[in-house]
Design an enzyme around this catalytic site. Structure first.
Site, mmCIF file in Angstrom:
data_model
loop_
_atom_site.group_PDB
_atom_site.id
_atom_site.type_symbol
_atom_site.label_atom_id
_atom_site.label_comp_id
_atom_site.label_asym_id
_atom_site.label_seq_id
_atom_site.Cartn_x
_atom_site.Cartn_y
_atom_site.Cartn_z
ATOM 1 N N CYS A 1 0.850 -1.200 0.000
ATOM 2 C CA CYS A 1 0.000 0.000 0.000
ATOM 3 C C CYS A 1 0.885 1.248 0.000
ATOM 4 O O CYS A 1 1.500 1.574 1.017
ATOM 5 C CB CYS A 1 -0.898 -0.055 1.241
ATOM 6 N N CYS B 1 0.189 3.867 2.640
ATOM 7 C CA CYS B 1 0.601 3.370 3.963
ATOM 8 C C CYS B 1 2.084 3.633 4.186
ATOM 9 O O CYS B 1 2.493 4.097 5.253
ATOM 10 C CB CYS B 1 0.357 1.857 4.073
#
Length: 113
Positions: A37, A40
């Site tokens: 991600c 993230c």
């Protein structure tokens, strides 16, 4: 269990969740994330800065959603990065998405003593 070095954020598992989050004596910020991600990865250094700056009043942990799917399901995580704040053993606030430090600090302000 002693804290690791300042600025690092420990991973929490199904096994360690009760001790690190539910029985915590101060508010806990949980970051739900995965290594694939991009947002993230971009927000993690900000989360680590906040963890270091507020170590006295806030505990910060992370949950790898692919390794701990039950925790993600229990928290109804459908998009990452996602954040959940626990206080006194219960979730009190949550939000989704990478954000600048000022936004994260604003969201956490009520829990920083």
């Amino acid at each position: 269990m002693p804290h690791s070095s300042a600025g690092s954020v420990d991973s929490v598992t199904e096994r360690t969740f009760p001790t690190r989050v539910l029985q915590a004596t101060k508010p806990v910020l949980i970051q739900f994330w995965a290594p694939w991600c991009g947002p993230c990865i971009r927000v993690t250094p900000i989360v680590e800065q906040l963890a270091a700056e507020h170590a006295d009043t806030l505990d910060v942990v992370k949950v790898h959603v692919d390794e701990e799917p039950e925790l993600a399901i229990r928290h109804r995580i459908t998009s990452i990065p996602a954040f959940v704040v626990y206080a006194d053993g219960a979730p009190v606030q949550s939000w989704t998405g990478a954000a600048p430090k000022s936004v994260l600090a604003h969201n956490l302000a009520p829990y920083l003593g």
